[in-house]
Design a protein around this motif. Structure first.
Motif, PDB file in Angstrom:
ATOM      1  N   GLU A 286       0.843  -1.186   0.000  1.00 50.34           N
ATOM      2  CA  GLU A 286       0.000   0.000   0.000  1.00 50.34           C
ATOM      3  C   GLU A 286       0.887   1.248   0.000  1.00 50.34           C
ATOM      4  O   GLU A 286       1.952   1.278   0.618  1.00 50.34           O
ATOM      5  N   TYR A 287       0.413   2.283  -0.676  1.00 53.78           N
ATOM      6  CA  TYR A 287       1.116   3.551  -0.771  1.00 53.78           C
ATOM      7  C   TYR A 287       0.460   4.540   0.185  1.00 53.78           C
ATOM      8  O   TYR A 287      -0.768   4.557   0.323  1.00 53.78           O
ATOM      9  N   ALA A 288       1.251   5.341   0.863  1.00 57.04           N
ATOM     10  CA  ALA A 288       0.744   6.316   1.832  1.00 57.04           C
ATOM     11  C   ALA A 288       1.195   7.711   1.418  1.00 57.04           C
ATOM     12  O   ALA A 288       2.233   8.207   1.876  1.00 57.04           O
ATOM     13  N   PRO A 289       0.449   8.376   0.522  1.00 53.73           N
ATOM     14  CA  PRO A 289       0.887   9.666   0.000  1.00 53.73           C
ATOM     15  C   PRO A 289       0.819  10.791   1.032  1.00 53.73           C
ATOM     16  O   PRO A 289      -0.019  10.771   1.948  1.00 53.73           O
ATOM     17  N   ALA A 290       1.698  11.762   0.856  1.00 52.21           N
ATOM     18  CA  ALA A 290       1.710  12.927   1.743  1.00 52.21           C
ATOM     19  C   ALA A 290       0.434  13.737   1.563  1.00 52.21           C
ATOM     20  O   ALA A 290      -0.013  13.989   0.444  1.00 52.21           O
ATOM     21  N   LYS A 291      -0.139  14.135   2.681  1.00 50.22           N
ATOM     22  CA  LYS A 291      -1.310  15.027   2.699  1.00 50.22           C
ATOM     23  C   LYS A 291      -0.823  16.475   2.622  1.00 50.22           C
ATOM     24  O   LYS A 291       0.141  16.844   3.296  1.00 50.22           O
ATOM     25  N   VAL A 292      -1.501  17.283   1.828  1.00 48.48           N
ATOM     26  CA  VAL A 292      -1.165  18.705   1.741  1.00 48.48           C
ATOM     27  C   VAL A 292      -2.420  19.520   2.050  1.00 48.48           C
ATOM     28  O   VAL A 292      -3.406  19.444   1.313  1.00 48.48           O
ATOM     29  N   ASN A 293      -2.380  20.266   3.151  1.00 51.12           N
ATOM     30  CA  ASN A 293      -3.470  21.193   3.461  1.00 51.12           C
ATOM     31  C   ASN A 293      -3.268  22.434   2.610  1.00 51.12           C
ATOM     32  O   ASN A 293      -2.471  23.317   2.941  1.00 51.12           O
TER      33      ASN A 293
ATOM     34  N   ARG B  96      -6.259  -0.053   4.979  1.00 49.25           N
ATOM     35  CA  ARG B  96      -6.570  -0.533   3.621  1.00 49.25           C
ATOM     36  C   ARG B  96      -5.857  -1.849   3.332  1.00 49.25           C
ATOM     37  O   ARG B  96      -6.449  -2.796   2.791  1.00 49.25           O
ATOM     38  N   GLY B  97      -4.569  -1.900   3.675  1.00 46.58           N
ATOM     39  CA  GLY B  97      -3.774  -3.090   3.371  1.00 46.58           C
ATOM     40  C   GLY B  97      -4.245  -4.316   4.122  1.00 46.58           C
ATOM     41  O   GLY B  97      -4.336  -5.417   3.551  1.00 46.58           O
ATOM     42  N   LEU B  98      -4.567  -4.150   5.411  1.00 48.23           N
ATOM     43  CA  LEU B  98      -4.996  -5.307   6.202  1.00 48.23           C
ATOM     44  C   LEU B  98      -6.387  -5.776   5.797  1.00 48.23           C
ATOM     45  O   LEU B  98      -6.683  -6.976   5.881  1.00 48.23           O
ATOM     46  N   ALA B  99      -7.237  -4.845   5.382  1.00 49.25           N
ATOM     47  CA  ALA B  99      -8.562  -5.259   4.903  1.00 49.25           C
ATOM     48  C   ALA B  99      -8.421  -6.198   3.702  1.00 49.25           C
ATOM     49  O   ALA B  99      -9.187  -7.149   3.543  1.00 49.25           O
ATOM     50  N   ARG B 100      -7.414  -5.944   2.876  1.00 48.70           N
ATOM     51  CA  ARG B 100      -7.146  -6.821   1.724  1.00 48.70           C
ATOM     52  C   ARG B 100      -6.455  -8.113   2.160  1.00 48.70           C
ATOM     53  O   ARG B 100      -6.858  -9.209   1.759  1.00 48.70           O
TER      54      ARG B 100
ATOM     55  N   PHE C   5      -3.493  15.466  -2.099  1.00 52.40           N
ATOM     56  CA  PHE C   5      -2.483  14.438  -1.823  1.00 52.40           C
ATOM     57  C   PHE C   5      -1.427  14.447  -2.918  1.00 52.40           C
ATOM     58  O   PHE C   5      -1.733  14.614  -4.097  1.00 52.40           O
ATOM     59  N   SER C   6      -0.187  14.254  -2.487  1.00 47.69           N
ATOM     60  CA  SER C   6       0.940  14.397  -3.402  1.00 47.69           C
ATOM     61  C   SER C   6       1.338  13.063  -4.017  1.00 47.69           C
ATOM     62  O   SER C   6       0.854  12.001  -3.624  1.00 47.69           O
ATOM     63  N   GLY C   7       2.263  13.146  -4.960  1.00 48.42           N
ATOM     64  CA  GLY C   7       2.777  11.946  -5.605  1.00 48.42           C
ATOM     65  C   GLY C   7       3.964  11.335  -4.895  1.00 48.42           C
ATOM     66  O   GLY C   7       4.600  10.422  -5.433  1.00 48.42           O
ATOM     67  N   VAL C   8       4.296  11.826  -3.708  1.00 50.08           N
ATOM     68  CA  VAL C   8       5.367  11.228  -2.901  1.00 50.08           C
ATOM     69  C   VAL C   8       4.770  10.733  -1.595  1.00 50.08           C
ATOM     70  O   VAL C   8       3.781  11.283  -1.102  1.00 50.08           O
ATOM     71  N   GLY C   9       5.353   9.690  -1.034  1.00 45.86           N
ATOM     72  CA  GLY C   9       4.813   9.155   0.206  1.00 45.86           C
ATOM     73  C   GLY C   9       5.583   7.963   0.715  1.00 45.86           C
ATOM     74  O   GLY C   9       6.589   7.545   0.139  1.00 45.86           O
ATOM     75  N   ASP C  10       5.104   7.432   1.820  1.00 45.75           N
ATOM     76  CA  ASP C  10       5.670   6.215   2.390  1.00 45.75           C
ATOM     77  C   ASP C  10       5.113   4.993   1.661  1.00 45.75           C
ATOM     78  O   ASP C  10       4.090   5.072   0.969  1.00 45.75           O
ATOM     79  N   VAL C  11       5.798   3.861   1.823  1.00 48.42           N
ATOM     80  CA  VAL C  11       5.352   2.595   1.233  1.00 48.42           C
ATOM     81  C   VAL C  11       5.289   1.555   2.350  1.00 48.42           C
ATOM     82  O   VAL C  11       6.189   1.484   3.191  1.00 48.42           O
ATOM     83  N   LEU C  12       4.218   0.769   2.365  1.00 46.32           N
ATOM     84  CA  LEU C  12       4.064  -0.274   3.379  1.00 46.32           C
ATOM     85  C   LEU C  12       3.815  -1.617   2.704  1.00 46.32           C
ATOM     86  O   LEU C  12       2.976  -1.724   1.805  1.00 46.32           O
TER      87      LEU C  12
END
Length: 288
Positions: free
Chosen positions: A6-13, A115-119, A35-42
């Motif tokens: 799962e991808y966890a994109p950066a939130k931008v206010n 999201r990932g665990l639900a899958r 939400f941006s195109g950069v983020g964490d990966v899990l």
């Protein structure tokens, strides 16, 4: 089931108005979130036990975090209890985003975990409202990160509605590497609250959006800059670059963002700032 990613994109206010405060002390917000195109990966792998491995450029920022304070661990525990799941999971978090920096890194990780665990656990029948309530129990930013699309966020974060149609946004995210105290920033508002701005359904151009962002603003930017004046320097660095249409701060900081007229200008801006301030985190991306 094999490994889930799962991808966890950066939130931008893009905007953030503080419009009131509840009796329990929680502040009421009115925010346009992208939400941006950069983020964490899990990565999630089946296991009989729960384990978490953290790597990546900002892994060090989590090394002293107690397990009970880690939002990924809390998300696993909350979902397993709520859905009565007895399975474990092996999680590998690749931490690409600065920690506690106003772009919802921990909240995005928690949302990606749900999201990932639900899958992975093949959980069925969990309604959207149930998932949102579960997300809200983990933090005010987790519900919007669960949807990771442009949204209006209101209340303490639980009231979400579809955001406006955004023009192509070529963006630089910039973090000067300082920590801020979010409670102190809210305290320094001194009880002064904003009036909710209108919610446009679309913006015809980056300049059209920029005019709205200038008018709406981020109420937390002033107290954050007073606490850490280097944020002002970051905002100025973004604004000084060719093609910048707007610069602002996300959340309670210290990450700032600049909107540019083209992706080429955004890339040049990120590169130029990285050369001037090699210790700062600077990346060009898009926002949706």
């Amino acid at each position: 089931m094999n490994r889930i990613t799962e991808y966890a994109p950066a939130k931008v206010n893009l905007t953030l108005q503080v419009v009131g405060r509840r009796d329990d002390g929680y502040h009421l917000l009115h925010s346009l979130v992208g939400f941006s195109g950069v983020g964490d990966v899990l990565h999630f792998t089946p296991s009989s036990e729960l384990s978490l491995k953290v790597s990546g450029p900002f892994a060090r920022g989590l090394k002293d975090s107690a397990p009970e304070n880690n939002l990924v661990i809390r998300a696993v525990q909350a979902l397993s209890i709520y859905c009565e799941v007895k399975q474990g999971v092996e999680i590998h978090l690749i931490k690409n985003l600065p920690v506690a920096s106003g772009i919802g890194g921990g909240s995005a990780d928690a949302a990606a975990t749900l999201r990932g665990l639900a899958r992975l656990w093949e959980i069925e029948g969990l309604a959207q409202e149930q998932t949102r309530q579960l997300a809200l129990s983990l933090g005010a930013d987790v519900p919007v990160c669960l949807e990771d699309r442009c949204r209006w966020m209101e209340g303490i974060g639980e009231k979400l509605s579809i955001g406006p149609e955004l023009p192509g946004l070529f963006t630089v995210l910039l973090n000067p590497g300082v920590a801020v105290s979010t409670p102190e920033i809210f305290k320094n508002l001194n009880g002064q609250f904003s009036t909710r701005k209108p919610k446009p359904v679309s913006f015809s151009s980056v300049d059209d959006l920029s005019r709205y962002l200038i008018e709406a603003g981020n109420d937390l930017q002033r107290p954050a800059c007073e606490q850490q004046p280097i944020i002002n320097e970051a905002l100025s660095k973004l604004k000084q670059q060719q093609g910048c249409r707007f610069s602002g701060m996300s959340g309670s900081g210290a990450t700032c963002f600049g909107l540019y007229s083209s992706f080429e200008n955004a890339e040049k801006a990120a590169s130029a700032i990285s050369k001037e301030r090699p210790g700062w985190w600077s990346v060009s991306t898009n926002v949706i």
